[in-house]
Design a protein around this motif. Sequence first.
Motif, PDB file in Angstrom:
ATOM      1  N   ASN A   2      59.047  71.360  52.913  1.00 32.50           N
ATOM      2  CA  ASN A   2      60.056  70.375  53.279  1.00 32.50           C
ATOM      3  C   ASN A   2      61.458  70.961  53.232  1.00 32.50           C
ATOM      4  OD1 ASN A   2      58.293  68.315  53.803  1.00 32.50           O
ATOM      5  ND2 ASN A   2      58.377  67.484  51.724  1.00 32.50           N
ATOM      6  N   THR A   3      61.708  71.811  52.244  1.00 37.07           N
ATOM      7  CA  THR A   3      63.049  72.399  52.140  1.00 37.07           C
ATOM      8  C   THR A   3      63.324  73.348  53.301  1.00 37.07           C
ATOM      9  OG1 THR A   3      62.203  74.130  50.674  1.00 37.07           O
ATOM     10  CG2 THR A   3      63.125  72.166  49.647  1.00 37.07           C
ATOM     11  N   GLU A   4      62.308  74.066  53.748  1.00 39.84           N
ATOM     12  CA  GLU A   4      62.490  74.968  54.880  1.00 39.84           C
ATOM     13  C   GLU A   4      62.775  74.192  56.163  1.00 39.84           C
ATOM     14  OE1 GLU A   4      59.030  77.367  55.093  1.00 39.84           O
ATOM     15  OE2 GLU A   4      59.437  78.382  53.189  1.00 39.84           O
ATOM     16  N   LEU A   5      62.071  73.085  56.345  1.00 37.13           N
ATOM     17  CA  LEU A   5      62.285  72.247  57.516  1.00 37.13           C
ATOM     18  C   LEU A   5      63.678  71.628  57.494  1.00 37.13           C
ATOM     19  CD1 LEU A   5      61.070  70.987  60.064  1.00 37.13           C
ATOM     20  CD2 LEU A   5      60.222  69.131  58.624  1.00 37.13           C
ATOM     21  N   LEU A   6      64.078  71.121  56.332  1.00 34.98           N
ATOM     22  CA  LEU A   6      65.413  70.547  56.186  1.00 34.98           C
ATOM     23  C   LEU A   6      66.493  71.593  56.397  1.00 34.98           C
ATOM     24  CD1 LEU A   6      67.109  68.066  55.448  1.00 34.98           C
ATOM     25  CD2 LEU A   6      66.920  68.781  53.055  1.00 34.98           C
ATOM     26  N   GLN A   7      66.305  72.772  55.840  1.00 32.88           N
ATOM     27  CA  GLN A   7      67.284  73.850  56.019  1.00 32.88           C
ATOM     28  C   GLN A   7      67.371  74.248  57.487  1.00 32.88           C
ATOM     29  OE1 GLN A   7      69.238  74.985  53.569  1.00 32.88           O
ATOM     30  NE2 GLN A   7      70.318  76.191  55.083  1.00 32.88           N
ATOM     31  N   GLY A   8      66.254  74.279  58.180  1.00 32.60           N
ATOM     32  CA  GLY A   8      66.262  74.596  59.605  1.00 32.60           C
ATOM     33  C   GLY A   8      67.004  73.559  60.424  1.00 32.60           C
ATOM     34  N   ILE A  10      69.394  71.547  59.310  1.00 34.90           N
ATOM     35  CA  ILE A  10      70.814  71.660  58.974  1.00 34.90           C
ATOM     36  C   ILE A  10      71.438  72.837  59.703  1.00 34.90           C
ATOM     37  CG2 ILE A  10      72.397  72.196  57.089  1.00 34.90           C
ATOM     38  CD1 ILE A  10      70.609  70.490  55.284  1.00 34.90           C
ATOM     39  N   ASP A  11      70.733  73.965  59.764  1.00 33.91           N
ATOM     40  CA  ASP A  11      71.252  75.129  60.489  1.00 33.91           C
ATOM     41  C   ASP A  11      71.454  74.829  61.962  1.00 33.91           C
ATOM     42  OD1 ASP A  11      71.341  76.688  58.242  1.00 33.91           O
ATOM     43  OD2 ASP A  11      69.412  77.682  58.612  1.00 33.91           O
ATOM     44  N   LYS A  15      75.332  74.670  62.909  1.00 32.79           N
ATOM     45  CA  LYS A  15      75.700  75.969  63.478  1.00 32.79           C
ATOM     46  C   LYS A  15      76.136  75.831  64.931  1.00 32.79           C
ATOM     47  CE  LYS A  15      73.520  79.589  62.081  1.00 32.79           C
ATOM     48  NZ  LYS A  15      72.482  80.587  61.847  1.00 32.79           N
ATOM     49  N   GLY A  16      75.396  75.084  65.710  1.00 38.67           N
ATOM     50  CA  GLY A  16      75.690  75.016  67.133  1.00 38.67           C
ATOM     51  C   GLY A  16      76.423  73.767  67.567  1.00 38.67           C
ATOM     52  N   ASN A  17      76.182  72.661  66.895  1.00 42.53           N
ATOM     53  CA  ASN A  17      76.713  71.388  67.367  1.00 42.53           C
ATOM     54  C   ASN A  17      77.893  70.875  66.572  1.00 42.53           C
ATOM     55  OD1 ASN A  17      74.703  71.360  69.272  1.00 42.53           O
ATOM     56  ND2 ASN A  17      73.279  70.268  67.963  1.00 42.53           N
TER      57      ASN A  17
END
Length: 57
Positions: A2-8, A10-11, A15-17
């Motif tokens: 879950n933390t990896e999905l959430l971090q992804g 957020i990135d 990062k882009g938007n």
Amino acid sequence: MNTELLQGMIDVVFKGNLVYLSPFLFLLMVILFSDRLIEFIYNSIDGNGNTRRRNKY
């Protein structure tokens, strides 16, 4: 997992938007706090343009 999905997520969002989200967030902040700003200006300025001074005694 879950933390990896959430971090992804957020990135991707920040990062882009962030360039596109910043004006929207600023506008939302102005709308939310405009009543406080108007109240502050109204309380700090008298009807004639003079600043109010309360008696200390």
